[in-house]
Motif scaffolding. Sequence first.
Motif, PDB file in Angstrom:
ATOM      1  N   THR A 139      29.480  28.313 -34.198  1.00 53.64           N
ATOM      2  CA  THR A 139      30.414  27.416 -33.510  1.00 53.64           C
ATOM      3  C   THR A 139      29.834  26.930 -32.187  1.00 53.64           C
ATOM      4  OG1 THR A 139      32.289  28.575 -34.510  1.00 53.64           O
ATOM      5  CG2 THR A 139      32.746  27.193 -32.598  1.00 53.64           C
ATOM      6  N   GLY A 140      29.267  27.860 -31.418  1.00 55.12           N
ATOM      7  CA  GLY A 140      28.648  27.480 -30.151  1.00 55.12           C
ATOM      8  C   GLY A 140      27.477  26.543 -30.353  1.00 55.12           C
ATOM      9  N   TYR A 141      26.656  26.851 -31.354  1.00 53.65           N
ATOM     10  CA  TYR A 141      25.496  26.002 -31.644  1.00 53.65           C
ATOM     11  C   TYR A 141      25.934  24.590 -32.025  1.00 53.65           C
ATOM     12  CZ  TYR A 141      22.021  23.792 -34.611  1.00 53.65           C
ATOM     13  OH  TYR A 141      21.186  22.875 -35.187  1.00 53.65           O
ATOM     14  N   LEU A 142      26.914  24.472 -32.906  1.00 60.84           N
ATOM     15  CA  LEU A 142      27.364  23.156 -33.361  1.00 60.84           C
ATOM     16  C   LEU A 142      27.980  22.344 -32.220  1.00 60.84           C
ATOM     17  CD1 LEU A 142      28.948  24.015 -36.840  1.00 60.84           C
ATOM     18  CD2 LEU A 142      26.810  22.782 -36.389  1.00 60.84           C
ATOM     19  N   ALA A 143      28.733  23.006 -31.344  1.00 62.38           N
ATOM     20  CA  ALA A 143      29.331  22.301 -30.207  1.00 62.38           C
ATOM     21  C   ALA A 143      28.237  21.721 -29.303  1.00 62.38           C
ATOM     22  CB  ALA A 143      30.227  23.243 -29.421  1.00 62.38           C
ATOM     23  N   LEU A 144      27.204  22.516 -29.012  1.00 62.50           N
ATOM     24  CA  LEU A 144      26.098  22.034 -28.185  1.00 62.50           C
ATOM     25  C   LEU A 144      25.285  20.976 -28.925  1.00 62.50           C
ATOM     26  CD1 LEU A 144      24.869  25.444 -26.716  1.00 62.50           C
ATOM     27  CD2 LEU A 144      26.217  23.702 -25.550  1.00 62.50           C
ATOM     28  N   PHE A 145      25.154  21.149 -30.235  1.00 60.62           N
ATOM     29  CA  PHE A 145      24.392  20.195 -31.053  1.00 60.62           C
ATOM     30  C   PHE A 145      25.047  18.816 -31.029  1.00 60.62           C
ATOM     31  CE2 PHE A 145      24.210  18.091 -35.214  1.00 60.62           C
ATOM     32  CZ  PHE A 145      22.852  17.822 -35.308  1.00 60.62           C
ATOM     33  N   VAL A 146      26.353  18.771 -31.239  1.00 58.83           N
ATOM     34  CA  VAL A 146      27.067  17.491 -31.259  1.00 58.83           C
ATOM     35  C   VAL A 146      26.968  16.802 -29.896  1.00 58.83           C
ATOM     36  CG1 VAL A 146      29.316  16.387 -31.537  1.00 58.83           C
ATOM     37  CG2 VAL A 146      28.639  18.220 -33.080  1.00 58.83           C
TER      38      VAL A 146
END
Length: 262
Positions: A139-146
């Motif tokens: 979840t943290g990775y995807l938030a930063l990725f977006v």
Amino acid sequence: MNEKTMKASRKWQTLFFVVLIFGMTLASSAITEFNIFHGLATLPKAGAWIFSNLLITQESLERLPTILEKLLETILMSIAATTTGTAVAFFLSLMGSKTTGTSKALGVFARFVASVSRNIPVVAWALILLLSFGQNSMTGYLALFVGSVGFLTRAFLESIDEASQSAVEALRATGATYFQIVFKAVVPQCLPQMISWILFMIETNIRSATLVGILTGTGIGYAFDLYYKTLNYNAVALVTFSIIIAVIIIELMSNYIRKVII
């Protein structure tokens, strides 16, 4: 209009904007019922509390290995989100740029994706993705990725659009393919700026990852939240100090790399 009149006009404009900003500040304070003078008066007490409670002790230093492990997790997650976001942002910027775009529809799509992902804060993305993926590193990775995709797409688009057209037109005249034009005429011109934006994004993501980690229960943000909720302020001070040192080191490294490549 003579020089004297122009100077007087600039002075009046400056005075107008100062009065406008002051008025907006007072109006905002009145609407939100915020007392500026009361806030300033509490600063000494707040400073005294910080210096008396946020102290690094021998007991808190025993938690340093765990804190460094969480900090490393945050840094690696930020770098991973930035690098993978860079790849997506690069292709979106090629589609959206007037110089390298091949289709108007694809260009509109690329700019729309960049606008949506950039204008929604990373914290909001974390809360949205939290409903689907739960509290984990993904979840943290995807938030930063977006967030990285949106910001870098916009930055890359501007860099590509500002590139000189002479090399592009010269390669087109020789019958070069699309990818030959991109990687021999466009990318060499934009690469220093792109690398600079990528380094800036890594710094930004490390700062954002701390807050995202509080929401997703991962990384250094989780450690900060855990110690804060258990009133272990000495450990909170050590976590804060570790984050500050890590950000400063990464910023110094980024500045050095920028000086080398630019």
